[in-house]
Structure formats: structure tokens, C-alpha cells
Design an enzyme around this catalytic site. Sequence first.
Site, PDB file in Angstrom:
ATOM      1  N   HIS A 158       0.854  -1.190   0.000  1.00 33.70           N
ATOM      2  CA  HIS A 158       0.000   0.000   0.000  1.00 33.70           C
ATOM      3  C   HIS A 158       0.885   1.233   0.000  1.00 33.70           C
ATOM      4  CE1 HIS A 158      -3.645   2.326   0.699  1.00 33.70           C
ATOM      5  NE2 HIS A 158      -2.930   3.059   1.535  1.00 33.70           N
TER       6      HIS A 158
ATOM      7  N   SER B  31      -7.290   3.634   9.503  1.00 34.54           N
ATOM      8  CA  SER B  31      -8.030   3.664   8.240  1.00 34.54           C
ATOM      9  C   SER B  31      -7.368   2.740   7.209  1.00 34.54           C
ATOM     10  CB  SER B  31      -8.064   5.113   7.740  1.00 34.54           C
ATOM     11  OG  SER B  31      -8.557   5.183   6.437  1.00 34.54           O
TER      12      SER B  31
ATOM     13  N   LYS C 207      -8.615  -1.681   6.214  1.00 26.48           N
ATOM     14  CA  LYS C 207      -8.946  -2.163   4.864  1.00 26.48           C
ATOM     15  C   LYS C 207      -7.976  -3.259   4.427  1.00 26.48           C
ATOM     16  CE  LYS C 207      -9.006   2.179   3.828  1.00 26.48           C
ATOM     17  NZ  LYS C 207      -9.092   3.553   3.370  1.00 26.48           N
TER      18      LYS C 207
HETATM   19  N1  URA Z   1      -5.615   6.813   3.108  1.00 26.17           N
HETATM   20  C1  URA Z   1      -6.579   6.139   3.766  1.00 26.17           C
HETATM   21  O1  URA Z   1      -7.045   5.095   3.327  1.00 26.17           O
HETATM   22  N2  URA Z   1      -7.017   6.647   4.934  1.00 26.17           N
HETATM   23  C2  URA Z   1      -6.548   7.792   5.473  1.00 26.17           C
HETATM   24  O2  URA Z   1      -6.984   8.168   6.534  1.00 26.17           O
HETATM   25  C3  URA Z   1      -5.552   8.475   4.769  1.00 26.17           C
HETATM   26  C4  URA Z   1      -5.092   7.967   3.584  1.00 26.17           C
END
Ligand code: URA
Length: 432
Positions: A82, A183, A187
Site C-alpha cells: 500500500h 483507516s 482495509k
Molecule cells: N488513506 C486512507 O485510506 N485513509 C486515510 O486516513 C488516509 C489515507
Amino acid sequence: MLPANLIAKKRDGLSLSDDEIRFMINGFVAGEVADYQMSALAMAIVWRGMTPEEVASLTVAMLESGEKLPRDPDGLPRVDKHSTGGLGDKVSLVLAPLLACHDVVVPMISGRGLGLSGGTLDKLESIPGFRVQLETSEREKQLREIGLVMIGASEKIAPADRKLYALRDVTATVESVALITASILSKKLAASLDALVMDVKVGSAAFMKNQPDAVRLATSIVNTGRLSGLPTRALITDMDQPLGSAVGNAIEVNEALEILEQSGPAEVRELTLALSAELLCLVGKYDSISSARVSLERSLANGAARERFERMVSAQGGRLSGPLPLASGAVVHAKRDGYVAEIDCETIGRCIVEMGGGRRRVTDAVDPSVGVNLFVRIGDSIRKGQPLVTIRSRSQHEHWLAELANVIRIVESPVAGRALIVNRVTEEGKVI
Ligand code: URA
């Protein structure tokens, strides 16, 4: 438990327990904790921060608000990368098929571009017919047969994050290391991974503008990954200039194809190999970065990674028979001799958005054919008249030439080039 008491506790700098964090997140998703209460808590977190244990609790609570992709207990290790986002970052397009050649699977859930940052989904959708939403059965079959999928998140992945991010966006609470960590990781955990590598960008075109902030974010993600059962390493990499030459959508797919064919900019290839090698070591496929790299380089050289990419494109409905078509071009030339001191990423990103190649709002459509190619990097020596940038736009070439005329700042004295990889953070959180 009362939301106001928990908000007050965080406001006063005290830590919240796992149960208290779950109470707030579950209540928020169920509509029992109001948006204004969640916003107040987010602001308290921005000011007071969170302990590593609190960040892990928040991450897992957000993960558990939604579904996890199923995993085959006898299947191959699942890995992903990521990036915190930047200009010209097309690494995922090469890294995912390259890794899939090494007995790992890559269930890559990507996002769309917003503002300066491009999005992998937009780049993939510049390939005619490419589908970023797959049925569960299609996705699992493709993972078994080809070893990678590149898809968008469904509504069912970490819904608490989706709801909280929308609030953070309008309440000036995006910039919190704790909230960004939870965050991103909620995911990634939803993809049931065995290992993750983070590319934390630092510089003028990145979320994190300076190295101490980038180190803080990288160590927070690595430490939270470890506490949540996801071994994670991070590289902190330069984003004071675009990565590679191409910035846009189709133009970046074309550059990724060049890397898969053993040409293209050295720094894109280098970063892809570096991130991929970290993952292969993290899942125990190799015991040294150098041995992982030998194997990765072989898969680029013998066309295996290119073939994997083509199989993935065709399985997801894409039709690709060569470089994608681009809008017509115009060239910015150097007005003087000298050295490249700075590249104005802000202006490049803004022009691409205004040309239609990026979004101001999440609902905007994107024109895949526009973009730019930069031919120089910071520290390069320049001769007057040399091409610096090619602009690809549908119209108004003169206007864009004027807008981009000064994005490459040239000075008289030599300038040092930038290191591509600034720091490495091990899975134990050690910064090297
Ligand atoms: N990318 C994300 O998925 N969440 C955030 O809070 C900042 C960047």
C-alpha cells in the site's frame, strides 16, 4: 457507557479501553453515536493521539464493522503493498503480477485518485473493458488460477472507515497518525493478508511533507500491523518529484508496460523490486533481500511478470494489444543551461486535474488519455533547448505550455540528486 464521557476521557488525554473504542465504533455504524459525537472524538484523537494499543483496537473495531475476504487455509501466502499516494506512482501495476510469479497471491484492493494523488483503479480503467468489480466467485477463481486480482473495495469492506473518513474530510481531522493508521490497516486486514509492505511517501507531493512525520506514520503502521497480527514493513520514499516519467492514467499504464518489458525509468523498476523483495522475505520465501531480488529480476527479464499482467487484464475483461492511445502532445523546452533544483509537483498535479486527468470531487469522471511525461529529475544537468516535459492534452496546448513552463526550476550550480529510498522500517518497528 456514554459517548460524551468517552469523548471527555480522550479530550483529557486518557487512554480508551478496547471495549470503549468498540462501543464508539459499533455505535457510530449503527447510528447510535451521532456524527457530531464521532467528529468530537476524532478531533480529540488529533490533539491527544493514541497509544499503540488504542490504535490496534480502533483498527480491529473498524475491520470488524465489515467483511473479510475468505482465505484458503492450505493456500499460498497472501501479500499486498500500500502506498500513501503521490504523483506518478504506478508501482502496483508491476509489483502485483511480479509477485504473483513467486508462489504468493496478491488480492490487491485499490482506490481511486483524488486531487494530486492518482489511483490505481483509474489507471487500470484506462484499459478498454477492464472491470474493477468482480463477483466473489470470479475473484476467488482468478486468485487461484492467476495469483492476483486488482479490484476496488466493496461497500462491505470496513464500512466504519468509509463513514468516518467522510466525517474526517469535512472536520479537518484527516491529519492524525492514529486515524490514518487505523483507516489504512482496517482495509488491508480485510483482505486477510499474511504480509504487507507500506510505501510511505515523503515530500512536496506527498501526504507527509517531512521525514520525521513520515517516520511517525510508518512506525505507527508497522507497530499496529504487528499488534493486529499482520506482519508489516515500510519503506519511506522520495516524493519531492514524480516517480518515473509518466503522470496521468493511460500514460502510466504505458510506463508500467515498459517496466514489464525491461525498459522504462530506473527508479520505477528499483522501487518495485525493493518493495517486492521486502514482501517475499517477510513471508519467508527468501532469507535475504538480495536473493529475493535475483528471482524478481529473473521474472521481469524472462517475461513471466508481463505474461501474468496480461492474464490478469484479460481475466478482468480488459483488451490490451500494446501501448494505450494518448491525447496529442506539446513539449516544454529548457530556457537555459543549468541543473534541476526543484520540480513543482503541485502545479503538475493541478494541471492534470484541470486537463480532466484527475478529480476534484469523488464523483468526477476522468479522461485517461491526458497526462505528462517528465524527462528530467532533481540534480540532472540541463542544456538550453532540451525537452523537459511533454504535455498530453485534448486541446489548448498553448495554455498548458504556459502553465507548465516553469515547473522545472533550473539553477546555475550543481544540485545533489535525491535518494529514492530514505528509510526502511522493519517489522519490529526499527527505523534503518
Ligand atoms: N488513506 C486512507 O485510506 N485513509 C486515510 O486516513 C488516509 C489515507
